[in-house]
Design a protein around this motif. Sequence first.
Motif, mmCIF file in Angstrom:
data_model
loop_
_atom_site.group_PDB
_atom_site.id
_atom_site.type_symbol
_atom_site.label_atom_id
_atom_site.label_comp_id
_atom_site.label_asym_id
_atom_site.label_seq_id
_atom_site.Cartn_x
_atom_site.Cartn_y
_atom_site.Cartn_z
ATOM 1 N N TYR A 34 0.848 -1.189 0.000
ATOM 2 C CA TYR A 34 0.000 0.000 0.000
ATOM 3 C C TYR A 34 0.880 1.235 0.000
ATOM 4 N N ARG A 35 0.422 2.246 -0.647
ATOM 5 C CA ARG A 35 1.236 3.453 -0.796
ATOM 6 C C ARG A 35 1.603 4.068 0.558
ATOM 7 N N HIS A 36 0.643 4.096 1.462
ATOM 8 C CA HIS A 36 0.900 4.721 2.760
ATOM 9 C C HIS A 36 0.813 3.701 3.889
ATOM 10 N N TYR A 65 -2.747 -4.090 13.940
ATOM 11 C CA TYR A 65 -1.454 -3.965 13.281
ATOM 12 C C TYR A 65 -1.509 -2.879 12.222
ATOM 13 N N LEU A 66 -0.327 -2.355 11.891
ATOM 14 C CA LEU A 66 -0.151 -1.415 10.792
ATOM 15 C C LEU A 66 0.948 -1.948 9.889
ATOM 16 N N ILE A 67 0.755 -1.812 8.575
ATOM 17 C CA ILE A 67 1.785 -2.143 7.592
ATOM 18 C C ILE A 67 2.034 -0.874 6.802
ATOM 19 N N SER A 68 3.290 -0.422 6.746
ATOM 20 C CA SER A 68 3.565 0.869 6.117
ATOM 21 C C SER A 68 4.717 0.784 5.129
ATOM 22 N N PRO A 112 -6.910 0.384 3.809
ATOM 23 C CA PRO A 112 -5.822 1.347 3.649
ATOM 24 C C PRO A 112 -6.140 2.688 4.291
ATOM 25 N N ILE A 113 -5.095 3.341 4.769
ATOM 26 C CA ILE A 113 -5.176 4.697 5.305
ATOM 27 C C ILE A 113 -4.366 5.588 4.376
ATOM 28 N N PRO A 310 11.473 9.194 -1.408
ATOM 29 C CA PRO A 310 10.289 9.019 -2.235
ATOM 30 C C PRO A 310 9.358 7.943 -1.685
ATOM 31 N N VAL A 311 8.064 8.143 -1.904
ATOM 32 C CA VAL A 311 7.076 7.125 -1.568
ATOM 33 C C VAL A 311 6.831 6.296 -2.808
#
Length: 319
Positions: A34-36, A65-68, A112-113, A310-311
């Motif tokens: 995910y992008r963010h 959980y969070l995946i970033s 997604p956030i 960069p993202v």
Amino acid sequence: MDPLSNVLSLLNIQSITPSRLEAGGPWALRFDGYRHVKCGAVLAGSCWVTVGDMEPVRVEAGDCYLISGGAPYRMAGDLKTEAVHAPVAYREAVDGVLRYGTADEVVIVGGPIGLDEANARLLLDILPPFVHVPARSGQAEALRAALGLLAHESTAPGLGGEFMADLIARIVFVQTLRAHAAAAAAEGRPPGGWLSALMDPQIGPALRLMHEDKARQWTVAELATAVGMSRSSFALRFKTAVGSAPLDHLLRWRMHSAGQELRQTGRTVHSIAADWGYGSESAFSNAFKRVMGVSPRAYRVGAPARAGGPVKAPLPMGR
């Protein structure tokens, strides 16, 4: 406003309506990055989550959980099962619910956030690829009420269901950030940037002082005195905990905040510069370009900031 609230106000958090996964038997799904940030909560059962090249982590009922950072990840009931590409599996989802495998041995709600592109690095730069808040941790207690609401909305949404699910997902996201910061401080983990530094008994108050008065031109000596430390000890401890020198951190936050004003208001660059403690427009413009990579006027008309790493480009999200 406290530092976390400050940063969250800059991120323009957007939650896409969470989807629900009910799975059982020998199953495995692989997801594109995910992008963010991807936020998830286990409502029942347990499964494995593998993010990038990290070791698999077992997540259980009540865990969040969070995946970033755009890392691809895998979810599985059985680590030996070959994973199916999630977007393919989600073609069979009905009203945002995918029933996969043989039963509902595990139930997960997640989505997604999205973050404001210009300011996303303020958070993404200090988050690990995977944040896990176990249900058994003290920090998870405050999440339980939100998870109960999220479970209800994902099974029996009523009037305004999408709006409610969006609000609850945001609450779970912010509470997971809080829990991550508290756990890092309590367990003595390696420094995790300004978020975990907020829990430090001396660096946390210094960060709050920085965010309370946007126009004050702090010196390192003044901040050190305010929290009862010598200048040299404070500067070293701050950089160790936060990852940047005190005035560099302050400048970065101020310029991102000023950038939001440039894009969301019609105020002149001169008046915004004065609000942020700059006696001249040129001094403000030089500081702004140093952080954001473009001039205030170019940023106002839509030029992208060129600060930070960069993202990764967005990938198909699936669910």
